[in-house]
Design a protein around this motif. Structure first.
Motif, PDB file in Angstrom:
ATOM      1  N   ALA A 160       6.724   8.328  -7.938  1.00 22.09           N
ATOM      2  CA  ALA A 160       6.149   7.121  -8.691  1.00 22.09           C
ATOM      3  C   ALA A 160       6.988   6.801  -9.886  1.00 22.09           C
ATOM      4  O   ALA A 160       7.254   5.819 -10.199  1.00 22.09           O
ATOM      5  N   SER A 161       7.406   7.880 -10.558  1.00 18.91           N
ATOM      6  CA  SER A 161       7.985   7.854 -11.951  1.00 18.91           C
ATOM      7  C   SER A 161       9.348   7.299 -11.590  1.00 18.91           C
ATOM      8  O   SER A 161       9.921   6.327 -12.208  1.00 18.91           O
ATOM      9  N   VAL A 162      10.169   7.701 -10.404  1.00 23.19           N
ATOM     10  CA  VAL A 162      11.476   7.433 -10.151  1.00 23.19           C
ATOM     11  C   VAL A 162      11.603   5.995  -9.806  1.00 23.19           C
ATOM     12  O   VAL A 162      12.342   5.312 -10.240  1.00 23.19           O
ATOM     13  N   ILE A 163      10.544   5.612  -9.112  1.00 24.32           N
ATOM     14  CA  ILE A 163      10.295   4.043  -8.872  1.00 24.32           C
ATOM     15  C   ILE A 163      10.040   3.233  -9.868  1.00 24.32           C
ATOM     16  O   ILE A 163      10.788   2.050 -10.051  1.00 24.32           O
ATOM     17  N   ALA A 164       9.267   3.679 -10.778  1.00 22.97           N
ATOM     18  CA  ALA A 164       9.034   2.876 -11.947  1.00 22.97           C
ATOM     19  C   ALA A 164      10.401   2.826 -12.968  1.00 22.97           C
ATOM     20  O   ALA A 164      10.695   1.899 -13.585  1.00 22.97           O
ATOM     21  N   THR A 165      11.390   4.017 -12.875  1.00 17.95           N
ATOM     22  CA  THR A 165      12.475   3.841 -13.517  1.00 17.95           C
ATOM     23  C   THR A 165      13.552   2.747 -12.937  1.00 17.95           C
ATOM     24  O   THR A 165      14.184   1.897 -13.564  1.00 17.95           O
ATOM     25  N   TYR A 166      13.481   2.671 -11.440  1.00 16.69           N
ATOM     26  CA  TYR A 166      14.153   1.467 -10.988  1.00 16.69           C
ATOM     27  C   TYR A 166      13.632   0.303 -11.325  1.00 16.69           C
ATOM     28  O   TYR A 166      14.572  -0.480 -11.646  1.00 16.69           O
ATOM     29  N   TYR A 167      12.495   0.055 -11.419  1.00  9.05           N
ATOM     30  CA  TYR A 167      11.916  -1.339 -12.041  1.00  9.05           C
ATOM     31  C   TYR A 167      12.450  -1.386 -13.371  1.00  9.05           C
ATOM     32  O   TYR A 167      12.747  -2.515 -13.791  1.00  9.05           O
ATOM     33  N   ALA A 168      12.341  -0.500 -14.248  1.00  8.44           N
ATOM     34  CA  ALA A 168      12.469  -0.440 -15.674  1.00  8.44           C
ATOM     35  C   ALA A 168      14.008  -0.763 -16.151  1.00  8.44           C
ATOM     36  O   ALA A 168      14.423  -1.749 -16.822  1.00  8.44           O
ATOM     37  N   VAL A 169      15.104  -0.080 -15.052  1.00  6.60           N
ATOM     38  CA  VAL A 169      16.415  -0.185 -15.511  1.00  6.60           C
ATOM     39  C   VAL A 169      16.692  -1.789 -14.869  1.00  6.60           C
ATOM     40  O   VAL A 169      17.752  -2.415 -15.412  1.00  6.60           O
ATOM     41  N   ILE A 170      16.438  -1.904 -13.594  1.00  8.72           N
ATOM     42  CA  ILE A 170      17.034  -3.140 -12.971  1.00  8.72           C
ATOM     43  C   ILE A 170      16.225  -4.271 -13.335  1.00  8.72           C
ATOM     44  O   ILE A 170      16.834  -5.359 -13.382  1.00  8.72           O
ATOM     45  N   LEU A 171      14.989  -4.429 -13.407  1.00 11.71           N
ATOM     46  CA  LEU A 171      14.239  -5.711 -13.844  1.00 11.71           C
ATOM     47  C   LEU A 171      13.638  -5.780 -15.260  1.00 11.71           C
ATOM     48  O   LEU A 171      13.334  -6.668 -15.562  1.00 11.71           O
ATOM     49  N   GLY A 172      13.899  -4.585 -16.003  1.00 11.91           N
ATOM     50  CA  GLY A 172      13.215  -4.557 -17.315  1.00 11.91           C
ATOM     51  C   GLY A 172      11.689  -4.747 -17.314  1.00 11.91           C
ATOM     52  O   GLY A 172      11.105  -4.881 -18.316  1.00 11.91           O
ATOM     53  N   ARG A 173      11.230  -3.990 -16.158  1.00 10.83           N
ATOM     54  CA  ARG A 173       9.682  -4.014 -16.164  1.00 10.83           C
ATOM     55  C   ARG A 173       9.286  -2.864 -16.903  1.00 10.83           C
ATOM     56  O   ARG A 173       9.448  -1.835 -16.531  1.00 10.83           O
ATOM     57  N   PRO A 174       8.142  -3.169 -17.726  1.00 14.08           N
ATOM     58  CA  PRO A 174       7.301  -2.138 -18.240  1.00 14.08           C
ATOM     59  C   PRO A 174       6.401  -1.603 -17.405  1.00 14.08           C
ATOM     60  O   PRO A 174       6.081  -2.305 -16.373  1.00 14.08           O
ATOM     61  N   LEU A 175       5.747  -0.372 -17.777  1.00  9.55           N
ATOM     62  CA  LEU A 175       4.657   0.350 -16.622  1.00  9.55           C
ATOM     63  C   LEU A 175       3.391  -0.324 -17.031  1.00  9.55           C
ATOM     64  O   LEU A 175       2.725  -0.089 -18.243  1.00  9.55           O
ATOM     65  N   THR A 176       2.948  -1.316 -16.381  1.00 11.23           N
ATOM     66  CA  THR A 176       1.694  -1.763 -16.421  1.00 11.23           C
ATOM     67  C   THR A 176       0.788  -1.421 -15.448  1.00 11.23           C
ATOM     68  O   THR A 176      -0.599  -1.771 -15.551  1.00 11.23           O
ATOM     69  N   HIS A 177       0.973  -0.990 -14.215  1.00 10.97           N
ATOM     70  CA  HIS A 177       0.225  -0.721 -13.121  1.00 10.97           C
ATOM     71  C   HIS A 177       0.501   0.693 -12.578  1.00 10.97           C
ATOM     72  O   HIS A 177       1.516   1.105 -12.734  1.00 10.97           O
ATOM     73  N   ARG A 178      -0.276   1.107 -11.785  1.00 14.87           N
ATOM     74  CA  ARG A 178       0.075   2.375 -11.196  1.00 14.87           C
ATOM     75  C   ARG A 178      -0.787   2.512  -9.683  1.00 14.87           C
ATOM     76  O   ARG A 178      -1.603   1.618  -9.377  1.00 14.87           O
ATOM     77  N   ILE A 179      -0.265   3.423  -8.529  1.00 12.36           N
ATOM     78  CA  ILE A 179      -0.688   3.502  -7.233  1.00 12.36           C
ATOM     79  C   ILE A 179      -1.752   4.466  -7.418  1.00 12.36           C
ATOM     80  O   ILE A 179      -1.571   5.539  -8.015  1.00 12.36           O
ATOM     81  N   MET A 180      -3.048   4.317  -6.827  1.00 11.31           N
ATOM     82  CA  MET A 180      -3.939   5.281  -6.833  1.00 11.31           C
ATOM     83  C   MET A 180      -4.524   5.502  -5.482  1.00 11.31           C
ATOM     84  O   MET A 180      -4.667   4.468  -4.618  1.00 11.31           O
ATOM     85  N   THR A 181      -5.307   6.486  -4.932  1.00 10.56           N
ATOM     86  CA  THR A 181      -5.737   6.771  -3.760  1.00 10.56           C
ATOM     87  C   THR A 181      -7.243   6.712  -4.076  1.00 10.56           C
ATOM     88  O   THR A 181      -7.556   7.743  -4.902  1.00 10.56           O
ATOM     89  N   ILE A 182      -7.832   6.049  -3.234  1.00 13.52           N
ATOM     90  CA  ILE A 182      -9.342   6.040  -3.440  1.00 13.52           C
ATOM     91  C   ILE A 182      -9.998   6.633  -2.080  1.00 13.52           C
ATOM     92  O   ILE A 182      -9.572   5.889  -0.887  1.00 13.52           O
ATOM     93  N   THR A 183     -10.697   7.771  -2.144  1.00 17.70           N
ATOM     94  CA  THR A 183     -10.808   8.386  -0.792  1.00 17.70           C
ATOM     95  C   THR A 183     -11.890   9.628  -1.077  1.00 17.70           C
ATOM     96  O   THR A 183     -12.564   9.470  -2.027  1.00 17.70           O
ATOM     97  N   GLY A 184     -12.253   9.941   0.148  1.00 16.05           N
ATOM     98  CA  GLY A 184     -13.371  10.886   0.344  1.00 16.05           C
ATOM     99  C   GLY A 184     -14.504  10.377   1.091  1.00 16.05           C
ATOM    100  O   GLY A 184     -14.317   9.386   1.672  1.00 16.05           O
ATOM    101  N   ASP A 185     -15.352  11.362   1.545  1.00 19.20           N
ATOM    102  CA  ASP A 185     -16.278  10.972   2.409  1.00 19.20           C
ATOM    103  C   ASP A 185     -17.492   9.992   2.108  1.00 19.20           C
ATOM    104  O   ASP A 185     -18.403   9.520   2.732  1.00 19.20           O
ATOM    105  N   GLY A 186     -17.484   9.998   0.694  1.00 25.80           N
ATOM    106  CA  GLY A 186     -18.271   9.070  -0.071  1.00 25.80           C
ATOM    107  C   GLY A 186     -17.865   7.670  -0.451  1.00 25.80           C
ATOM    108  O   GLY A 186     -18.467   6.829  -1.059  1.00 25.80           O
ATOM    109  N   VAL A 187     -16.705   7.486   0.152  1.00 23.33           N
ATOM    110  CA  VAL A 187     -15.909   6.024  -0.206  1.00 23.33           C
ATOM    111  C   VAL A 187     -16.133   5.191   1.038  1.00 23.33           C
ATOM    112  O   VAL A 187     -15.905   5.745   2.177  1.00 23.33           O
ATOM    113  N   THR A 188     -16.527   4.061   1.055  1.00 24.43           N
ATOM    114  CA  THR A 188     -16.690   3.159   2.252  1.00 24.43           C
ATOM    115  C   THR A 188     -15.364   2.831   2.749  1.00 24.43           C
ATOM    116  O   THR A 188     -15.262   2.978   4.069  1.00 24.43           O
TER     117      THR A 188
END
Length: 472
Positions: free
Chosen positions: A285-313
């Protein structure tokens, strides 16, 4: 050919089937966004806004507080509601900036809005890398773009990326290791990133290789992710000095020291940084964020999360605005199937149990794991039976039973001499312990107290040296 790996470790059920086929889905900012000023290793960020200010998406709201620090950017437009203590996932309060979204979702740069960033093809990435703007950037400019974007280790450590990418001698780096192991059970966000944004990942690798002229890039992926291995092997063939290395699925394969050992055979300890053995390690994820930062000048505002477990719908992988509450993230996943016995920020091995979901997602929030039943609570702790299983599991080749005993007796001298500071707190020892001893908690306590003693010794030594110098 045998798969590369490290010595010892464990094989817990991986639980990845729950979310591994769920494509990344973006969610909007809802409710107040809370941004702790210390969501990275190093000095806390310093606010650049005041209460009552209107801010736009992608705007810096806190600047880096030093070289080892990182700026913070807001994920949508709104008004600064408060600057002060706020609860965190660690169960404490910390200085934070609270922003109330206004629903307009206005951005400083529309190109930086997540929904306006298209998935890049191989041709798109090659064209971007070959553009005059990018080819004219030297190593200092690339590092500056990474630092300005506020990128930190998104695998969980939170170490400012620009610091990691600025070793004393860039020519001495011969391995750029990209961590795609994702060994923590249940987590699948890195797997999905490799499958869905593989071209951006390889583009980021190509950019980072420009910082280290003598390095080759190795992307380490556990063999329980065959689709990612196949896709990236085929795509990386177009790049020089880049290869995919399949790794044996074993925990904690994704630990920095374990990854370096498996891929290079080199050993690292707590007193050394990877650069000392010629390696730079970056999360997918850090490497992909680096690509966005250098190519697009995009700052880190979002991240990818896994929402999981047998208690999740609906177990899923979400692209979430940093600052959003865990409660809002859970609602986006359909909520709980019932009242979960345990909710964990992170994975089951190294994550932190949440006391509430009304705490913010930070740059280092990798997942939310909801368990319908708590397997730990089902067992009582008994006396150590000296079976030695913890010794066979420890990837650092320590003796957890003796070190934990020393810590519990406040015998920090024995703890230090026994190598207790080398513990990476992976939890392998506690997982295999038939007595269900709280070995990780004891080791963590021992490390904290021993570190304090070491700092005190160094301060005394410095004081004595200064006194001696003054006497002369």
């Amino acid at each position: 050919m045998s798969l590369k790996t490290f010595r010892r470790g464990i094989h817990p059920p991986d639980g990845k089937r729950l979310s591994q086929d769920a494509p990344i889905r973006r969610i909007e900012a809802v409710g107040d966004l809370v941004y702790p000023l210390a969501q990275h290793i190093g000095a806390p960020a310093i606010p650049t806004v005041s209460v009552g200010d209107r801010v736009l998406g992608g705007q810096m709201i806190a600047e880096a507080g030093g070289f080892v620090s990182a700026p913070i950017y807001v994920a949508t437009s709104g008004t600064v509601k408060a600057i002060g203590p706020a609860p965190t996932s660690a169960g404490e309060t910390a200085p934070a900036i609270t922003v109330t979204p206004d629903g307009a979702d206005e951005w400083l740069n529309l190109a930086h809005k997540p929904e306006n960033i298209p998935s890049a093809s191989a041709e798109d990435v090659r064209r971007a890398l070959a553009s005059e703007t990018v080819t004219s950037m030297d190593a200092a400019a690339i590092r500056a773009a990474v630092g300005k974007a506020g990128i930190v280790g998104l695998g969980g450590a939170g170490f400012p990326a620009v610091v990691k990418l600025t070793p004393k001698d860039s020519d001495a780096i011969d391995y750029l290791i990209v961590n795609g192991a994702e060994c923590e059970p249940y987590l699948t966000s890195d797997d999905r990133l490799m499958l869905e944004r593989g071209e951006e990942l390889l583009g980021g690798c190509a950019l980072l290789l420009r910082l280290f002229p003598n390095a080759k890039c190795v992307i380490g992926i556990e063999n329980n992710k065959p689709r990612a291995i196949k896709a990236l092997r085929e795509a990386s063939a177009a790049y020089p000095n880049m290869e995919v290395c399949p790794l044996k699925a074993k925990y904690p394969q994704g630990g920095e020291r374990m990854l370096i050992s498996a891929i290079t055979g080199r050993r690292l300890n707590s007193s050394l940084l990877p650069a000392a053995v010629g390696c730079i390690v970056m999360n997918v994820a850090s490497v992909i964020a680096t690509y966005y930062a250098v190519i697009l000048g995009r700052p880190l505002t979002h991240r990818i999360m896994t929402i999981t477990g047998d208690g999740v719908t609906t177990p899923c992988n979400l692209e979430v605005p940093i600052g959003i509450s865990h409660r809002a993230v859970m609602e986006a996943a359909g909520g709980f199937t019932g009242e979960p016995q345990k909710i964990i920020s992170g994975g089951p091995m190294m994550g932190t149990a949440l006391f509430s979901t009304d705490v913010p997602v930070t740059k280092t929030s990798a997942s939310v794991l909801a368990l319908a039943t708590d397997p730990i609570a089902e067992h009582d702790t008994t006396a150590c039976i000296r079976c030695g299983k913890c010794l066979g599991a420890c990837p650092e080749r320590l003796m957890p039973l003796k070190l934990a005993d020393a810590a519990e007796r406040d015998d920090f001298e024995t703890f230090e001499k026994g190598g207790g500071m080398e513990c990476i707190e992976c939890g392998s020892c506690a997982y295999v312990c038939p007595a269900k001893r709280h070995l990780v908690q004891s080791m963590r306590y021992g490390k904290r107290e021993t570190a304090a003693r070491i700092r005190a010794r160094r301060a005394e030594a410095l004081k004595a040296a200064n006194a001696e110098k003054g006497g002369k």
